[in-house]
Write an enzyme that holds these catalytic residues in place. Structure first.
Site, mmCIF file in Angstrom:
data_model
loop_
_atom_site.group_PDB
_atom_site.id
_atom_site.type_symbol
_atom_site.label_atom_id
_atom_site.label_comp_id
_atom_site.label_asym_id
_atom_site.label_seq_id
_atom_site.Cartn_x
_atom_site.Cartn_y
_atom_site.Cartn_z
ATOM 1 N N GLN A 43 -84.904 -12.569 -73.428
ATOM 2 C CA GLN A 43 -84.521 -13.529 -74.465
ATOM 3 C C GLN A 43 -85.521 -14.690 -74.452
ATOM 4 O OE1 GLN A 43 -81.391 -17.082 -74.805
ATOM 5 N NE2 GLN A 43 -80.386 -15.162 -74.280
ATOM 6 N N GLU A 46 -86.328 -21.349 -76.567
ATOM 7 C CA GLU A 46 -87.263 -22.470 -76.752
ATOM 8 C C GLU A 46 -86.544 -23.553 -77.540
ATOM 9 O OE1 GLU A 46 -90.470 -23.882 -75.711
ATOM 10 O OE2 GLU A 46 -91.263 -21.924 -76.305
ATOM 11 N N ASN A 77 -83.291 -16.790 -78.883
ATOM 12 C CA ASN A 77 -82.165 -17.698 -78.728
ATOM 13 C C ASN A 77 -82.048 -18.603 -79.957
ATOM 14 O OD1 ASN A 77 -81.205 -20.616 -77.552
ATOM 15 N ND2 ASN A 77 -80.172 -18.913 -76.587
ATOM 16 N N ASP A 97 -74.117 -22.473 -82.309
ATOM 17 C CA ASP A 97 -75.281 -22.174 -83.141
ATOM 18 C C ASP A 97 -74.852 -21.603 -84.491
ATOM 19 O OD1 ASP A 97 -76.760 -20.938 -80.128
ATOM 20 O OD2 ASP A 97 -76.773 -22.976 -80.936
ATOM 21 N N THR A 142 -76.168 -25.222 -62.605
ATOM 22 C CA THR A 142 -77.595 -24.944 -62.520
ATOM 23 C C THR A 142 -78.420 -26.100 -63.078
ATOM 24 O OG1 THR A 142 -79.364 -23.517 -63.370
ATOM 25 C CG2 THR A 142 -77.351 -23.591 -64.670
ATOM 26 N N THR A 144 -81.120 -25.761 -64.498
ATOM 27 C CA THR A 144 -81.840 -25.289 -65.677
ATOM 28 C C THR A 144 -81.183 -25.746 -66.966
ATOM 29 O OG1 THR A 144 -82.451 -23.337 -64.403
ATOM 30 C CG2 THR A 144 -82.782 -23.211 -66.771
ATOM 31 N N GLY A 179 -77.103 -19.946 -62.453
ATOM 32 C CA GLY A 179 -77.261 -20.009 -60.999
ATOM 33 C C GLY A 179 -77.408 -18.661 -60.321
ATOM 34 N N MET A 269 -68.009 28.329 -60.898
ATOM 35 C CA MET A 269 -69.238 28.982 -60.476
ATOM 36 C C MET A 269 -69.451 30.185 -61.399
ATOM 37 S SD MET A 269 -69.145 26.718 -58.160
ATOM 38 C CE MET A 269 -70.583 26.860 -57.129
ATOM 39 N N CYS A 423 -78.882 21.852 -52.505
ATOM 40 C CA CYS A 423 -78.187 22.428 -53.666
ATOM 41 C C CYS A 423 -76.894 21.674 -53.971
ATOM 42 C CB CYS A 423 -77.860 23.897 -53.416
ATOM 43 S SG CYS A 423 -79.309 24.894 -53.043
HETATM 44 N N1 3NM Z 1 -77.068 -20.680 -70.483
HETATM 45 P P1 3NM Z 1 -80.653 -20.306 -64.221
HETATM 46 S S1 3NM Z 1 -76.532 -21.413 -68.133
HETATM 47 C C1 3NM Z 1 -79.542 -20.666 -70.569
HETATM 48 O O1 3NM Z 1 -73.800 -21.125 -69.247
HETATM 49 C C2 3NM Z 1 -78.272 -20.849 -69.858
HETATM 50 O O2 3NM Z 1 -74.410 -20.486 -71.209
HETATM 51 C C3 3NM Z 1 -76.054 -20.945 -69.669
HETATM 52 O O3 3NM Z 1 -80.424 -20.791 -65.703
HETATM 53 C C4 3NM Z 1 -74.635 -20.867 -70.073
HETATM 54 O O4 3NM Z 1 -80.685 -18.828 -64.239
HETATM 55 C C5 3NM Z 1 -78.159 -21.253 -68.542
HETATM 56 O O5 3NM Z 1 -81.977 -20.882 -63.847
HETATM 57 C C6 3NM Z 1 -79.258 -21.510 -67.597
HETATM 58 O O6 3NM Z 1 -79.545 -20.852 -63.400
HETATM 59 C C7 3NM Z 1 -79.289 -20.535 -66.456
#
Ligand code: 3NM
Length: 508
Positions: A43, A46, A77, A97, A142, A144, A179, A269, A423
């Site tokens: 995916q 950005e 995404n 979205d 996380t 991220t 995570g 068999m 076998c």
């Molecule tokens: N979506 P990592 S958590 C992009 O909970 C994303 O919907 C999430 O990043 C959700 O693998 C997430 O580095 C980031 O922990 C996950």
């Protein structure tokens, strides 16, 4: 590209171009490495700021070229317009979205639409709208993504999976996100499984994008994902008792029938090809084991192969002693020309012969001349050549579908001291193949059968009453039966003995 129902969401890479995660590396290069390691879905995520739209489209096109070459879908995404513009395989949309219906209208009926869900309500709504898969999360907090709605843990994922089954959406694919990494994926997959539904895979960002070696991490994750599929395959065999139709050699008929029963299949068999058209309609699988091939036998094998191919049911080829005589080499050629095999299983010499090499086997014994890397390349090449799953048996078993290749390090030397274990592994694998749904993971079925067989041998050999090959056989049958029974009852302790890992295959 496979239809959306056949997509493997096992190791799902979500990209991130922020400096904190990507650093100064090139995203396309990272994705290329991850694909080499075995990522099964990508995916492109950005954040668009207004002035990077054109650059994002350009990047998406580059990523699509790389994923297409690997035969893996690319999803975008949020930005449905980019997916439409570059013609990739679909999108992933969040609850906030662009609406699902609008996305479906823009993309058409065949593209993949995945939806984020963090609660049962969101999950069921997405299923009702027709989502192809759900991204369930956030599993763990996380760095991220800091604006996540709720941290639901593995119990939250399990509740959502149970609710999906209860509402009749057990078929909708699922991954979890948040995570996840190589140190917790196996545990997350095991803990989040509900009695009737497991996750299809894990979605990860930083574990791969920020890794020093994205290919190695992807491989590690792939091994954990395939291992997590093992219990569901065995459980399904136990629940459905599929037919395992064996056209096999004189030496192993009785033993193979007992192994089929022990793993939960219903053996027949039947060596008469004329019967195959009726048997092929019973939802099972066929094993063609050419251990004691005769002209008449070969005619029957071909007839049965055609009947099972016509019925869309899987066939396992066990080319016993394929490289021992010119008669057998020719029999292999005739069988390969007569139809398609879902799984081809053999030792080194047999698999080399099926791949087209002329080697001399000493009877049905395995030759052993290839290095591990050469064997990995061989199984992968034959799998691609025949569009089959290939299982090469030995001390380490290798299983490949041409894109994903695994080693299974289970088994015991005692298996080499009694006749027919190769076998009966074919028979075991046929039972697993029989429960793979259309578009399902035949490779996971072959891995499941191989791992179950190997662990049963280890546990049997370790029993105090087993003193040699004679006492090993009944103990081995018992262990196959006990593993099947425990798995059906949800007791998965034996899985700690399973040793399955994805391996790197070099182009040769
Ligand atoms: N979506 P990592 S958590 C992009 O909970 C994303 O919907 C999430 O990043 C959700 O693998 C997430 O580095 C980031 O922990 C996950």
């Amino acid at each position: 590209m496979a239809p959306s129902s056949a997509v493997d969401y096992g190791v799902y890479l979500v990209t991130d171009s922020t400096p904190a995660i990507l650093g100064d590396k090139d995203l396309v290069d990272i994705v290329r490495q991850a694909l080499r390691g075995g990522v099964t879905c990508v995916q492109y995520r950005e954040k668009l700021t207004g002035d990077n739209h054109a650059a994002a489209i350009e990047k998406a096109r580059k990523l699509h070229a790389v994923t297409k070459e690997a035969g893996v879908p690319l999803l975008i995404n949020d930005h449905v317009d980019i997916a439409v513009e570059i013609g990739c395989e679909g999108v992933h949309i969040g609850q906030d979205d662009m609406g699902f219906e609008q996305a479906r209208k823009l993309l058409g009926p065949d593209k993949i639409i995945g939806v984020t869900a963090s609660s049962k309500e969101e999950a069921l709504k997405a299923c009702e709208m027709g989502a192809d898969y759900l991204g369930i999360g956030t599993v763990y907090a996380t760095a991220t993504k800091k604006d996540t709605k709720s941290i639901i843990g593995t119990s939250g994922v399990r509740d959502i999976l149970s609710a999906m089954v209860a509402a009749g959406y057990g078929h909708v694919r699922t991954v979890c996100i948040g995570g996840l990494n190589a140190s917790n994926t196996a545990a997350v997959l095991a803990q989040s499984a509900s009695p009737k539904k497991s996750l299809d895979g894990v979605a990860v960002v930083s574990a791969i994008v920020a890794a020093d070696d994205p290919a190695a991490v992807s491989r590690d994750l792939l091994g954990q994902v395939i291992a997590a599929r093992i219990p569901d395959v065995i459980k399904k065999v136990a629940e459905t008792t599929p037919l395992s139709h064996n056209m096999t050699n004189l030496v192993v008929q009785n033993f193979a029938a007992n192994v089929a029963l022990a793993v939960g299949a219903s053996p027949i068999m039947a060596n008469y090809g004329e019967e195959a058209s009726d048997l092929a309609k019973l939802g099972g699988a066929l094993v063609v084991n050419m251990g004691t091939v005769t002209p008449d036998g070969l005619k029957n094998y071909k007839q049965a192969l055609e009947a099972y191919n016509a019925a869309g049911r899987p066939v396992v080829l066990d080319p016993v002693g394929a490289g021992a005589t010119s008669v057998r080499r020719d029999a292999v050629k005739q069988l390969l020309a007569a139809g398609r095999f879902a799984i081809i299983k053999g030792n080194e010499g047999e698999i080399q012969t099926v791949h087209g090499a002329t080697i001399q086997q000493r009877g049905v014994d395995s030759t052993s001349s290839l290095s591990f890397d050469q064997k990995a390349s061989l199984v992968s090449a034959l799998a691609r050549q025949r569009s089959s799953v290939v299982l090469l048996t030995g001390k380490t078993d290798l299983v490949s579908d041409g894109r994903r290749t695994f080693r299974v390090d289970n088994g015991h030397e005692m298996l080499g001291m009694i006749t027919g274990t190769g076998c009966t592994l074919g028979t075991t694998v046929s039972a697993m193949a029989a429960v793979v749904p259309k578009g399902g993971d035949m490779l996971a079925a072959a891995v499941a059968g191989t791992a179950m067989f190997g662990v049963a041998a280890e546990r049997a050999a370790g029993r105090p009453e087993v003193r040699g090959p004679g006492t090993f056989v009944p103990a081995f049958l018992d262990e196959l039966y006990l593993i099947r029974k425990a798995t059906a009852e949800g007791d998965l302790g034996w899985l700690t003995l399973v040793n399955v890992k994805a391996v790197e295959v070099s182009e040769q």
